[in-house]
Scaffold this active site. Structure first.
Site, PDB file in Angstrom:
ATOM      1  N   ASP A 128       0.770  -1.238   0.064  1.00  0.00           N
ATOM      2  CA  ASP A 128      -0.011   0.228  -0.244  1.00  0.00           C
ATOM      3  C   ASP A 128       0.820   1.364  -0.069  1.00  0.00           C
ATOM      4  O   ASP A 128       1.980   1.298   0.587  1.00  0.00           O
ATOM      5  CB  ASP A 128      -0.938  -0.028   1.374  1.00  0.00           C
ATOM      6  CG  ASP A 128      -1.957   0.950   1.439  1.00  0.00           C
ATOM      7  OD1 ASP A 128      -1.881   1.982   0.390  1.00  0.00           O
ATOM      8  OD2 ASP A 128      -2.959   0.972   2.178  1.00  0.00           O
TER       9      ASP A 128
ATOM     10  N   ASP B 270      -7.968  -6.682   1.018  1.00  0.00           N
ATOM     11  CA  ASP B 270      -7.259  -6.773   2.232  1.00  0.00           C
ATOM     12  C   ASP B 270      -7.895  -6.280   3.478  1.00  0.00           C
ATOM     13  O   ASP B 270      -8.697  -5.516   3.098  1.00  0.00           O
ATOM     14  CB  ASP B 270      -5.988  -6.243   1.861  1.00  0.00           C
ATOM     15  CG  ASP B 270      -6.027  -4.547   2.097  1.00  0.00           C
ATOM     16  OD1 ASP B 270      -5.892  -4.315   3.371  1.00  0.00           O
ATOM     17  OD2 ASP B 270      -6.379  -3.981   1.235  1.00  0.00           O
TER      18      ASP B 270
END
EC number: 2.4.2.29
Length: 375
Positions: free
Chosen positions: A93, A267
């Protein structure tokens, strides 16, 4: 294994897709749930146990890793895969969401975001270029553009400002991405609760030659029906030939509903965080091990589970560990939760392949409701 990054749709059922992402580090079976290894570890689990649970890919985070131990240090030590002993795919990320939610005294402008670390107050600047540089140093297989994520609800003008800034940052992130064999970079759709903005964002990103596209800015406080409405609005404007990733969404019912609307990747910290706080996810729904009703219960969480933590330990023992604050309780429940999420994704993949996704979702939800009402 191929040295290129590629995505193949192997079967469809309505809008749902069952497929494979190929990377030099292994195949990622989709729909996929990525356990979150924020700071180079899936909390309370050994990497080999995460793999044994069925995970094909983990998620790491730029914000946390740049602050501690540092991207340059990880690079000197051989990269993130070597550092955490996970030789399989990793997605990172960009750090944008964590800057907005965790950092102190942040200042956002066109160049990026300047912030103070929540750890020691040190000052840092994260730009699209720096985020891509950090992800390259980490050696992640799938890298994310830097974006601005606003919490919902917000005004349409605020959502539009953040969406347009994220698109400009997307162009800079794509340009800064270092092309290496097998690595990929994804763009991120923003736009708040506005259908107009979501469509515009999706169309713009589809033209930027990203390897996949994520839907961001959901699971940030809005009801499920709003999230699903935004997915139904956005998905038709995303390239069918590329993976679609719904960021940060992890409630099991949200996952099955999103898969039915064409999402491939997920996620969330939910299964690991819940495990550390005494909550188990099972085929029979959620089980709160802190509750006194489990103190004399000899049954396991799930006698049919392939996971030893869910199959071989009594609820009474798990209740005792949770009440006593024993670390083993956190480890066992985290392992059970990660394994259940992987079993759920395997079930979704099989159902799509067999053309019976609607039946699978109905049966799964019925078991959750029945189990939670009986526990």
């Amino acid at each position: 294994m191929t040295q290129a990054f590629s995505f193949s749709v192997l079967a469809t059922d309505g809008l749902a897709r069952q497929g494979e992402i190929q990377t030099p580090r292994g195949i990622i079976r989709t729909p996929v749930f990525m356990p979150v290894g924020t700071a180079a570890t899936v909390k309370a689990m050994f990497a080999e146990d995460v793999r044994a649970a069925g995970a094909d890919i983990l998620l790491g985070n730029v914000y946390h890793l740049m602050l501690r131990p540092g991207a340059e240090r990880i690079a000197r030590l051989g990269g993130l895969h070597e550092f955490m002993r996970w030789p399989y795919p990793i997605l990172t990320d960009s750090g944008g969401f964590q800057v907005m939610s965790l950092a102190k005294l942040r200042k956002l402008d066109e160049s990026g975001v300047t912030f103070q670390s929540h750890i020691d107050g040190s000052r840092h600047h994260l730009s699209p270029e720096r985020s891509m540089e950090i992800q390259d140093l980490l050696g992640s297989d799938i890298q994310m553009q830097l974006d601005e994520c606003v919490r919902l609800p917000c005004s349409e003008s605020e959502a539009e400002r953040a969406m347009r800034l994220s698109l400009r940052w997307a162009e800079r992130s794509r340009k800064a991405f270092r092309e290496r064999p097998g690595r990929a970079v994804f763009g991120i759709v923003q736009g708040g609760e506005s259908k107009r903005l979501r469509i515009e964002s999706a169309k713009a990103l589809a033209g930027m030659e990203f390897h996949g596209i994520a839907v961001g800015g959901l699971a940030v406080g809005e009801p499920q029906d709003v999230m699903l409405d935004m997915l139904e609005t956005t998905a038709p404007h995303l390239p069918e030939s590329k993976p679609r990733y719904l960021m940060g969404v992890g409630a099991p019912d949200d996952i099955v509903q999103a898969v039915a609307r064409g999402i491939d990747m997920f996620d969330c910290v939910m299964p690991t965080r819940a495990g550390r706080h005494g909550l188990a996810y099972t085929r029979h729904g959620r089980v709160t091990l802190r509750n006194a009703r489990h103190a004399d219960d000899p049954r396991p969480l799930d006698e049919q589970s392939s996971c030893p933590a869910a199959r071989d330990y009594s609820r009474a023992y798990l209740h005792h560990l949770v009440k006593a604050g024993e670390i083993l309780g956190m480890m066992l429940l985290t392992q059970a939760n990660v394994a259940y999420y992987q079993e759920l994704m395997a079930g979704l993949r099989a159902a799509i392949g067999a053309g019976r996704l609607a039946d699978f979702i109905a049966e799964t939800r019925a078991k959750w409701i029945e189990g939670e009402s009986a526990s």
